[in-house]
Design an enzyme around this catalytic site. Sequence first.
Site, PDB file in Angstrom:
ATOM      1  N   HIS A 160       0.825  -1.220   0.000  1.00 51.82           N
ATOM      2  CA  HIS A 160       0.000   0.000   0.000  1.00 51.82           C
ATOM      3  C   HIS A 160       0.852   1.261   0.000  1.00 51.82           C
ATOM      4  O   HIS A 160       0.342   2.340  -0.286  1.00 51.82           O
ATOM      5  CB  HIS A 160      -0.914   0.006   1.238  1.00 51.82           C
ATOM      6  CG  HIS A 160      -1.993  -1.039   1.171  1.00 51.82           C
ATOM      7  ND1 HIS A 160      -3.322  -0.740   1.043  1.00 51.82           N
ATOM      8  CD2 HIS A 160      -1.929  -2.392   1.194  1.00 51.82           C
ATOM      9  CE1 HIS A 160      -4.028  -1.855   0.995  1.00 51.82           C
ATOM     10  NE2 HIS A 160      -3.200  -2.880   1.090  1.00 51.82           N
ATOM     11  N   ASP A 366       3.660   9.622  -0.675  1.00 52.62           N
ATOM     12  CA  ASP A 366       2.465   8.872  -0.287  1.00 52.62           C
ATOM     13  C   ASP A 366       2.214   7.767  -1.307  1.00 52.62           C
ATOM     14  O   ASP A 366       2.315   8.014  -2.516  1.00 52.62           O
ATOM     15  CB  ASP A 366       1.261   9.834  -0.281  1.00 52.62           C
ATOM     16  CG  ASP A 366       0.217   9.453   0.755  1.00 52.62           C
ATOM     17  OD1 ASP A 366       0.118   8.250   1.054  1.00 52.62           O
ATOM     18  OD2 ASP A 366      -0.489  10.347   1.247  1.00 52.62           O
TER      19      ASP A 366
HETATM   20  O1  F6P Z   1      -1.385   2.295   4.218  1.00 58.14           O
HETATM   21  C1  F6P Z   1      -0.462   2.300   5.205  1.00 58.14           C
HETATM   22  C2  F6P Z   1      -0.982   1.866   6.581  1.00 58.14           C
HETATM   23  O2  F6P Z   1       0.097   1.551   7.392  1.00 58.14           O
HETATM   24  C3  F6P Z   1      -1.898   0.663   6.566  1.00 58.14           C
HETATM   25  O3  F6P Z   1      -1.215  -0.553   6.537  1.00 58.14           O
HETATM   26  C4  F6P Z   1      -2.652   0.918   7.820  1.00 58.14           C
HETATM   27  O4  F6P Z   1      -3.903   0.329   7.791  1.00 58.14           O
HETATM   28  C5  F6P Z   1      -2.774   2.453   7.905  1.00 58.14           C
HETATM   29  O5  F6P Z   1      -1.662   2.937   7.198  1.00 58.14           O
HETATM   30  C6  F6P Z   1      -2.838   2.981   9.336  1.00 58.14           C
HETATM   31  O6  F6P Z   1      -1.690   2.660  10.041  1.00 58.14           O
HETATM   32  P1  F6P Z   1      -1.653   1.885  11.436  1.00 58.14           P
HETATM   33  O7  F6P Z   1      -2.244   0.537  11.238  1.00 58.14           O
HETATM   34  O8  F6P Z   1      -0.216   1.859  11.816  1.00 58.14           O
HETATM   35  O9  F6P Z   1      -2.480   2.698  12.387  1.00 58.14           O
END
Ligand code: F6P
Length: 456
Positions: A160, A366
């Site tokens: 992602h 991003d």
């Molecule tokens: O897209 C990047 C990401 O790390 C996802 O894997 C995740 O769902 C989101 O951002 C939020 O991050 P976290 O799970 O660390 O709160």
Amino acid sequence: MEETSSFVVVSNRLPVSRDEEEDSWVTSSGGLVSALVPILRERDGVWIGWTGAPDFAPPPFAHDGMRLDPVALDQDEMDRYYLGFCNNTLWPLYHNAIRTPQYHRRWWHPYRRVNERFADEVGRVLAPEGVAWVHDYQLQLVPGLLRERRPDATIGFFLHIPFPPVELFAYLPWRESLLRGLLGADVLAFQTEQSVNNFRDAALRYSTARKAGDGLEYAGRRVTLQCAPISVDAEAFERTARCVFGQANELRQRFAPARRILLGVDRLDYTKGIDHRLRAIQTFHERHPEDAANTVLMQVAVPSREGVLQYAEQRERVERLVSRINGEYGGPGYTPVVYMYRHLEFEELVAAYVAADVMLVTPLCDGMNLVAKEYVASRTSDDGLLVLSEFAGAASELTDALLINPLNLDELAETLRHAVRISPSEMATRMRSLRETVRRNDVYRWSRACIEALET
Ligand code: F6P
């Protein structure tokens, strides 16, 4: 409940969070979840992931028509795997090292251990010759570990976030192990062509993979490389937008009567460039006081990874800038920056998109940035403007946004001036094209493309 399934999704977090007051689970919002829930229901699939709390992993359960299978992490793993290796090593490195990545062996070993635990669980749950779809940077070793356990499986991986240029990836002391992990997949999918190319370069330099057409050959297998930009449930945003006009008007009346609303909605993450955006707002007020005084910036900062030092520092930096701008340019009855440090519920979020004249999406780096697509999907006519960083994955598709370099504060300030003075016809031409693009390339098209690549 049947234990195994022929379709398994794996991500660091489960697509649900716990509502302690109600003693229940709540399905998360977001593109990935809305795209995968119907597929999981249809295929009786299982989603494997962490609950988000230490030492809390109830037995597999069903929720919202999905089968969920929690994996346990203890406090030490949360600190070293999640806050440490995932968010203090990989996250900054993969975002072009805009903060210095920290490399610690005491974080790498737990990363490996947690990835093994996930791979063990997938290996147990996946039915013979089933499909496992692994998500994101937290689980890059899982494809390889799973292939050792289950050579019969078809394995997909979707990253992602950006995959960095090989010159940066080269710094990672465990680069060969990570590549071995990723190359265990049959299909490796990325948000942009740039990331596909970066990964190919890294694999050719630091693994035994060889070029094979557009993809790679590795350990006697073909590995497909796919560019699959993720998206949003465009119809759901538009439908909701039509129901929240009242809320949007209230927002306008409350915070910006007779003024233009500029909106920023971001996780409070240093990659999102909120501080640079605020400094550009400051420049806008200095250079063009009359135009700037006709605007209010609504900045929503969603709390995130508060246990990581750089996130706490970024919050302080952002809040200092907000109060400086309000102190210098505000006055009785006028607050130039309305700042909220919290999560917005879905309808509140869409109402903010509907109320906003100009959306500011200005990350320094991003993977995609779904906020840009959500804003466009929430427009119900061809008005509104998107100011978008050229360093967001979304910029490859949303070329009719006003594209800017977020580090060029003068350019950004001038773009804000242009945005508030833009002619209705230029605005309509841009927004019409953006809306068509987002409607055509919605999250369902994304998931179909990914699954098709896995099943052919
Ligand atoms: O897209 C990047 C990401 O790390 C996802 O894997 C995740 O769902 C989101 O951002 C939020 O991050 P976290 O799970 O660390 O709160």
